[in-house]
Design an enzyme around this catalytic site. Structure first.
Site, PDB file in Angstrom:
ATOM      1  N   TYR A  55      16.857  51.892  96.167  1.00 18.66           N
ATOM      2  CA  TYR A  55      18.220  50.984  95.473  1.00 18.66           C
ATOM      3  C   TYR A  55      17.727  50.379  94.018  1.00 18.66           C
ATOM      4  CZ  TYR A  55      17.871  50.670 100.896  1.00 18.66           C
ATOM      5  OH  TYR A  55      17.247  50.705 102.065  1.00 18.66           O
ATOM      6  N   HIS A 123      13.217  58.306 103.523  1.00 20.99           N
ATOM      7  CA  HIS A 123      14.219  57.778 103.586  1.00 20.99           C
ATOM      8  C   HIS A 123      15.856  59.234 103.311  1.00 20.99           C
ATOM      9  CE1 HIS A 123      16.355  55.150 100.975  1.00 20.99           C
ATOM     10  NE2 HIS A 123      17.319  54.422 102.096  1.00 20.99           N
TER      11      HIS A 123
END
Length: 424
Positions: A55, A123
């Site tokens: 992110y 992830h």
């Protein structure tokens, strides 16, 4: 290793999602008052923050926001949870090797200015092979057992089938189920597959907690449509689906509601029940002042865990108002509302509001028609893991592979040229 507490006994049922601290959601995340936002969230009772190295600058921004004199004085580290991820390097680069996972954890500890991470997910695990996921899970568990810098281990991703099959394989091959599996955009006004298809299999695979993320379907369930950041419009929804959502939004307008308001309440409130068997009993942030809370205050049962994404104090305040109104409608909601100083009729109002929201949600789904429970392919059919291509080329040339210390910083990773893969 000493027997650990189940994550479901301690994780709060409401998590602050920090994917918004990135250019996919905000053109300049550094311009946000993230320090003020995190401080206010803690003051409002929020006790968990979810982020990722992928992110962009999110980990560093969150780490800085938590590293202030006020936070250190009033909120000891053991009173809140940090959840982060590992394995995704960029939009089209994944590395689940044990070596990378070790370095990624070290980097996250440094960026988040903490001595341990409560949860680390693998992830977007659908982008790599199951064997690679098993390698990463085993390494995270080794770190947990030998170093103690990771407390709980899980996987995250989009396709329900992949998440379930991975959970089943981890349990089968290691003898230990995953602590946590995070799904996104799979329980909201448009798509409820996480409840119908995911929960039964994940629970059977021994998964303890299943947080539901992206309750606005990556920002699509808004009257204004998809919220574009500096990265542009990367949402995979086709134009016909967007048109149906606009029509559903008009339907909500006709009844004096914004579709995003209905979407937030529907997803959180319905998931509290639908996700109960994979929910948690941590601090519910019900708003009772000056007391460390337990969900015994709101009935004591497990509550389905939701991840909220906000960028501004006004959004945080509104989301917390909705959350607390939902809690007011639970078994002991009348007592909770009274202790928190809310209206004596708050319990009754919450139940009436729930009925109205469910009625409008039914109307929204009628207008979505064929797009109800629609999902996109992840990874897309033409996807290639660029890291594997680089490995072949560099191995042939005898060039050493990069480590996290020499890879691009988050800002350049986030602005990678491939924007069509959703950010979660």
């Amino acid at each position: 290793m000493a027997e650990k507490q189940p994550l479901s006994s301690v994780l709060p049922p409401l998590i602050f999602g920090c994917a918004t601290f990135n250019i996919q959601y905000n053109k300049d995340p550094y311009a946000l008052d993230t320090a003020g936002l995190v401080q206010e969230a803690l003051q409002l009772g929020v006790r968990a923050f979810d982020t990722s190295p992928y992110y962009g600058p999110s980990e560093e921004i969150l780490g800085a926001a938590l590293d202030t004199p006020f936070i250190h004085e009033h909120f000891p580290r053991e009173e809140y949870f940090i959840l982060t991820k590992a394995g995704r390097e960029a939009s089209n680069e994944f590395n689940y090797s044990a070596e990378w996972i070790r370095e990624s954890v070290k980097r996250s500890l440094k960026r988040l200015k903490t001595t341990y991470l409560d949860v680390v997910y693998c992830h977007d695990s659908e982008f790599v092979s199951p064997d690679e996921v098993l390698e990463a899970v085993r390494e995270l568990r080794r770190i947990r057992n030998e170093e103690g810098t990771v407390k709980y281990v899980g996987v995250s991703g989009y396709p329900i089938e992949v998440l379930c099959s991975l959970a089943e394989r981890v349990k089968s091959e290691t003898g230990e189920p995953l602590d946590i599996v995070q799904s996104y955009a799979n329980f909201n006004l448009q798509n409820t597959r996480l409840a119908t298809e995911g929960v039964p299999r994940l629970r059977a695979a021994g998964v303890d907690v299943v947080p539901n993320a992206s309750i606005l379907d990556l920002g699509l369930l808004r009257r204004a449509g998809f919220a574009e950041g500096a990265a542009g419009d990367w949402h995979p929804a086709p134009s016909a689906m967007r048109k149906a959502i606009r029509e559903a939004s008009d339907f909500c307008d006709d009844h004096g509601e914004l579709i995003e308001v209905i979407a937030i309440r529907f997803a959180i409130e319905s998931w509290i029940d639908a996700g109960e068997s994979v929910g948690s009993r941590g601090d519910p942030a019900s708003g009772v002042p000056f007391q460390r809370e337990s969900n015994e205050r709101v009935g004591g049962r497990r509550l389905g865990v939701s991840v909220m994404g906000v960028s501004f104090a006004s959004e945080l305040k509104k989301t917390m108002q909705v959350w607390r109104s939902i809690l007011d409608g639970l078994e002991d909601g009348a007592e909770t509302a009274a202790k928190a100083g809310r209206w004596k009729k708050a319990h009754e109002w919450s139940l009436n509001r729930k009925s109205a929201v469910l009625l409008l949600a039914e109307g929204v789904r009628e207008r979505l028609g064929e797009w109800v429970d629609w999902t996109w392919p992840s990874p897309p059919p033409d996807y290639t893991n660029e890291r594997k291509k680089a490995i072949k080329a560099k191995t042939a040339d005898g060039v050493a592979l990069p480590t996290p210390e020499v890879t691009p910083e988050p800002s350049s990773l986030a602005s990678s040229e491939k924007k069509d893969i959703p950010l979660r």
